[in-house]
Scaffold this active site. Structure first.
Site, mmCIF file in Angstrom:
data_model
loop_
_atom_site.group_PDB
_atom_site.id
_atom_site.type_symbol
_atom_site.label_atom_id
_atom_site.label_comp_id
_atom_site.label_asym_id
_atom_site.label_seq_id
_atom_site.Cartn_x
_atom_site.Cartn_y
_atom_site.Cartn_z
ATOM 1 N N SER A 26 0.676 -1.209 -0.126
ATOM 2 C CA SER A 26 -0.132 -0.078 -0.023
ATOM 3 C C SER A 26 0.854 1.160 -0.030
ATOM 4 O O SER A 26 0.391 2.450 -0.260
ATOM 5 C CB SER A 26 -0.970 -0.043 1.092
ATOM 6 O OG SER A 26 -0.023 0.194 2.422
ATOM 7 N N LYS B 256 -6.395 3.093 8.484
ATOM 8 C CA LYS B 256 -5.683 4.063 7.947
ATOM 9 C C LYS B 256 -6.198 5.651 7.979
ATOM 10 O O LYS B 256 -5.775 6.544 8.249
ATOM 11 C CB LYS B 256 -5.339 3.704 6.601
ATOM 12 C CG LYS B 256 -4.624 2.326 6.332
ATOM 13 C CD LYS B 256 -4.206 2.154 4.825
ATOM 14 C CE LYS B 256 -3.395 0.652 4.698
ATOM 15 N NZ LYS B 256 -3.394 0.167 3.432
#
Length: 702
Positions: free
Chosen positions: A596, A639
């Site tokens: 990511s 996140k």
């Protein structure tokens, strides 16, 4: 003293071993009274007879007692046999916690003890509802007979046994009853018009193979009985029917059918960062189902024998931890939590995960074999729940038997709500601060959450609340001041000291060669920074910061994409073959891996090579393909919440994660602005400022 001396002189080595094993068993077996270790075989035989053990367990116990009767009590074998019989007597072979479940009551239990569960609450309640429905569903029977009186009598008798009973006057009507429903058992007459019992039996076997059949007839012959049994009938009764024989036959059939109503779905595995309430949800499930709760930690478990037990041929053998936990629970249907499943170890001798395969498989665990007990034990009634922080370290076959229920981190509002409703009242009670009880303002709780904790869960928050209560208790006991009626944010800061965390880590502003990224780990979401430096060299790529293989591949993919499309990013004049590029992610002592960070690395590279400053308050997350597309990533909630804690004002995510963002917006009110993009070029237009100097100069002046 003389008597004691004579006893010591006549003691044999075997007696010392036996007495030592008895003493050792007193230490490891709670509830084992001293007088029980001195019981003679006759007393044990009476206990075995009264215990109503399963047939194989009773035979094993009687065999050991017979061996004890032929063995001198002073030898070690006597103590081994005694310990084994006591173990068999202490296991809950047939003891069950009474079935008690109220779905609305379960919802009230969860709402009274948890907040911020979101979809976890719904998934758990659905699982409990399925368990309750399967356990409470009555057996469904169909009585088929062309004689109204016989049909009515059979229906009355079977209804009194607590079964759901329907009736049909002939075979054709019986088959129509199978439209839209299923029966566990059909009790059918053999001789009927249009379709007799033999034809009905064959038709049922084709339409509903799981349905069992009992044939009754007043014209019993050997040939008809043989044909019926070959066609699948499980019993053959003659008229006039003996009602006791009928009840016994039906009970015999349905006893084997109870396994159908056990949950065969994958077992729940709660996965999430520490402190988000995985264990407390398991305890709430046990409370809602009115069952005992058992927790077994698997952290650093390396030896399979700890789960399965040791064979009795080994000195000091004992049952495995599974059987010991069930013995402590006292019933064979507790809520059993296997905690920290992802932290199991493995050595060269055995793999504990292989023992769990049998334990957690609904098709196998009805005959679980502990090596010490050496008899099959039915674990099918146990409700197993697993917990883990990260499933990436779990074995594939084991994970395949589990249904992962993700536990996300909490937002600031949810943490403040949990602190106000649960954590603070508990800490005030434990520290004696209840007469009067101080009132902590909501803004003070938010100050504690924001300035003194940095976590996805609330474990650290509870520690800070406990620290606050300790300081209040000390002030009160020293007589400096009475307990304050209320605490505001400034008073909390004065008591707890300077803030421990600066959540405005992004700091605002712009930085050339540094981009803000978002990652997810077993501790929750975290903010990272990717730094890029360039220097004259030979085109070497240097990667530092304790990076994993996947993250290193993401860096190479990002650089390859930039080199293959220099015009898109204004990098045509950058001499890649004469530059060494150094990519570093700070906090080098923390291992980092995952795809990511690809878009964040690309942003930092373009920022350095093109001389375009990157906004520090814009955080990115997304896997980068070689063609520049952004691929979806996991851990969106964690996140984004980490970005909010870190002071980011904008979060850039892949467009494919739109459903995750929609779910997040439905549960969390205050969030940073979220931009969904499909390519790295779209992301860089948001995060990068226009170039402040020519690209060539920016690429070489590192």
């Amino acid at each position: 003293m003389q008597h004691q001396s004579r006893m010591q002189q006549t003691a044999t080595p075997g007696m010392e071993v036996a007495n030592g094993m008895i003493f050792f068993r007193k230490l490891i077996e709670p509830g084992c009274a001293p007088e029980e270790t001195a019981e003679d075989p006759t007393t044990l035989r009476g206990k075995v007879a009264a215990a109503k053990l399963p047939e194989d367990a009773q035979r094993a116990a009687e065999a050991e007692i017979a061996r004890m009767e032929k063995t001198d009590p002073s030898v070690a074998e006597y103590a081994i046999a005694l310990g084994y019989v006591e173990c068999l007597l202490s296991l809950p072979w047939s003891d069950m916690a009474p079935a008690s479940f109220d779905l609305h009551g379960a919802a009230r239990v969860f709402d009274a003890s948890h907040a911020g569960l979101g979809q976890v609450r719904e998934r758990v309640l659905e699982h409990l509802a399925a368990h309750a429905l399967g356990a409470s569903r009555p057996f469904s029977l169909l009585v088929v007979d062309d004689e109204p009186i016989a049909r009515a009598n059979l229906e009355l008798v079977l209804r009194r046994e607590g079964h759901h009973v329907e009736v049909a006057a002939n075979g054709e009507e019986a088959l129509r009853r199978f439209d839209g429903q299923e029966f566990d058992l059909v009790v059918s007459d053999l001789k009927m018009d249009t379709m007799d019992g033999q034809q009905l039996l064959e038709a049922i076997r084709e339409r509903s193979p799981e349905t069992q059949c009992i044939i009754v007839t007043g014209f019993a012959t050997v040939d008809s009985a043989v044909r019926a049994m070959r066609s699948g009938a499980v019993h053959y009764l003659t008229k006039p029917i003996d009602l006791d024989d009928l009840r016994a036959a039906v009970a015999d059939v349905l006893r084997g059918r109870r396994a159908r109503y056990r949950m065969r779905a994958p077992l729940l595995c709660f996965v999430g960062p520490p402190g988000v309430g995985k264990t407390s949800v398991g305890q709430a499930i046990a409370k809602a189902m009115n069952r005992p709760f058992v927790r077994l930690s698997l952290a650093d478990l390396r030896d399979e024998a700890e789960l399965r037990g040791h064979r009795r041929t080994y000195a000091g053998a004992m049952p495995g931890r599974i059987m010991q936990a069930l013995r402590t629970a006292g019933v064979r249907n507790p809520v059993f939590m296997l905690d920290e499943m992802d932290k199991m170890g493995q050595d060269a001798r055995s793999d504990p995960a292989m023992a769990l395969l049998e334990l957690l498989d609904p098709e196998q665990n009805d005959r679980f074999l502990d090596r010490y007990v050496d008899l099959p034990f039915d674990l099918s009634e146990v409700m197993f729940i697993a917990t883990a922080n990260d499933t990436s370290r779990m074995r594939g076959p084991l994970l395949d038997r589990l249904e992962v229920v993700p536990f996300a981190g909490y937002s600031e509002d949810e943490k403040a709500d949990i602190a106000s409703r649960f954590l603070l009242p508990r800490q005030l009670r434990e520290h004696g601060l209840v007469h009067p009880r101080p009132v902590v303002a909501d803004e003070a709780l938010r100050r504690i959450v924001r300035d003194y904790t940095d976590e996805a869960g609330v474990r650290g928050l509870e520690r800070e609340l406990a620290r606050l209560c300790r300081k209040l208790a000390r002030l009160h006991m020293e007589g400096h001041a009475p307990l304050p009626a209320g605490l505001d944010a400034e008073q909390v800061t004065a008591l707890l000291g300077p803030a421990r965390y600066n959540h405005d880590r992004t700091g605002g502003g712009q930085h050339t060669g540094r981009a803000t990224g978002l990652v997810w780990s077993e501790k929750g979401g975290e903010v990272i920074f990717v730094e890029v430096s360039t220097m004259g060299g030979s085109g070497q790529l240097i990667l530092t910061g304790s990076l994993g293989d996947v993250l290193k591949e993401s860096a190479r993919i990002a650089l390859s994409h930039l080199r293959s499309t220099p015009d898109v990013f204004g990098l045509r004049a950058v001499p890649f073959d004469r530059l060494d590029i150094h990519i570093h992610i700070p906090a080098g002592d923390v291992a980092k891996d995952g795809p990511s960070a690809g878009v964040t690395i690309a942003a930092a590279l373009v920022s350095r090579l093109a001389g375009r400053p990157a906004r520090a308050d814009v955080a990115l997350s997304g896997e980068l393909s070689l063609g520049g597309s952004l691929l979806p990533v996991s851990g969106i909630r964690e996140k984004v919440l980490a970005a909010a804690r870190g002071g980011a004002r904008t979060v850039i995510l892949p467009r494919a994660n739109a459903p995750d963002v929609a779910n997040l917006r439905a549960t969390v009110q205050r969030l940073p602005r979220i931009e969904l993009v499909g390519s790295v070029s779209d992301a860089l237009e948001i995060v990068l400022a226009p170039a402040a100097q020519p690209a060539t100069k920016g690429g070489l002046d590192a």
